[in-house]
Design a protein around this motif. Structure first.
Motif: not given
Length: 327
Positions: A227-232, A259-264
């Motif tokens: 829903p937030v368009m990020s796999d986290g 590496t970085f968290r996938t942004p929304t």
């Protein structure tokens, strides 16, 4: 002539209906790859939402006196008028210091499975106190922040209401709980894309629908999902010119280097500039760079037009938050 008009109109409507059905059928497989954004994120069992806690959290979010300078608040970098971000490359904090990373929007942040670009905090409660203590941001110890709040007698009333039954409710943990509760109200449901997912085929343009197809067919949805368009999750992404080591700074694991968290992608059209160092200001350029680095694919100009059209449909209804009258 009068009799023929209904016949002609009926034929025209039938053609449109049949065409719409074909488009709907064509898009159904793609639509099934996504989820609408709920109106509220998951609520943790240890921090229920109440009106009193939300009101207190809003006050603390806009409160500059819990910074060493007395002029910086959470809202300084998370400006409601700027997509709840700051629209500058890297955050500027105490005494004009420039941070190492771009300010993520706080919109829909309650849906994320970790906080900050490097995921060093698991939830909003953990995130809330970090900027207050960071010397490059608000530069105040928690003891100093609590002392400042205690100086303002009206806060006693608000903390008593938000945390009834506690003997001394003005403490750092409750500050975090209140701010996190307020932040969980900052959501943007009912975007054109959400309406499309719920069945309104006319909510987005044909160009945006082509963008959805490209987004799925090229694998963008593998990371930008849910829903937030990020796999986290955390993915290696090296922005040209950046030396930021990403999650490696948190874990010390070589596998986490850069590496970085996938942004929304929610509200991505209004939360520029992009990437961890805010080095790209144009959404089209950002999509192009992602295609090259993450997919090994050079999008054509028409493809970029379609993808950007789709991303614009992710801008939802902004939360209406009156700036509280502070004591």
């Amino acid at each position: 002539m009068t009799t023929n008009r209904p016949i002609r109109l009926g034929a025209a409507l039938l053609a449109v209906a049949l065409g719409g059905a074909a488009v709907a059928e064509d898009m159904e497989e793609y639509r099934s790859m996504f989820e609408p954004l709920p109106f509220l994120p998951p609520i943790p069992p240890g921090n229920s939402m109440t009106r009193e806690k939300i009101e207190l959290g809003a006050m603390l979010f806009f409160e500059p006196r819990i910074s060493a300078s007395g002029v910086i608040s959470c809202a300084t970098c998370h400006n409601p008028a700027l997509g709840w971000s700051d629209r500058i490359g890297r955050a500027v904090g105490h005494e004009g210091q420039v941070g190492v990373r771009n300010t993520p929007t706080v919109l829909n942040s309650g849906f994320l499975t970790s906080q900050f670009w490097d995921g060093r905090e698991a939830d909003l409660e953990g995130q809330a106190l970090g900027p207050i203590q960071a010397d490059v941001e608000m530069n105040m110890t928690l003891d100093q922040a609590i002392a400042r709040i205690n100086e303002l007698t009206v806060y006693r009333t608000h903390f008593d209401a938000a945390f009834p039954g506690e003997e001394d409710p003005i403490n750092a943990q409750n500050v975090a709980l209140a701010i996190a509760t307020f932040e969980r109200t900052l959501n943007t449901p009912d975007s054109p894309f959400d309406r499309f997912l719920r069945g309104d085929a006319q909510a987005i343009s044909d160009e945006a629908k082509e963008g959805i197809k490209l987004f799925v067919d090229n694998g963008c949805v593998a990371c930008h999902s849910g829903p937030v368009m990020s796999d986290g999750l955390f993915h290696r992404f090296e922005v040209p010119g950046s030396t930021d080591e990403g999650r490696f700074v948190v874990t010390g694991d070589e596998a986490d280097m850069f590496t970085f968290r996938t942004p929304t992608l929610r509200n991505v059209a209004v939360t520029y500039p992009y990437f961890n160092n805010g080095s790209v200001t144009d959404l089209r350029d950002a999509v192009n760079l992602m295609g090259e680095q993450m997919l090994g694919h050079a999008f054509t100009d028409p493809e970029l037009d379609h993808l950007v059209a789709f991303l614009h449909t992710l801008t939802g209804k902004m939360p209406v938050v009156p700036v509280p009258a502070l004591p």
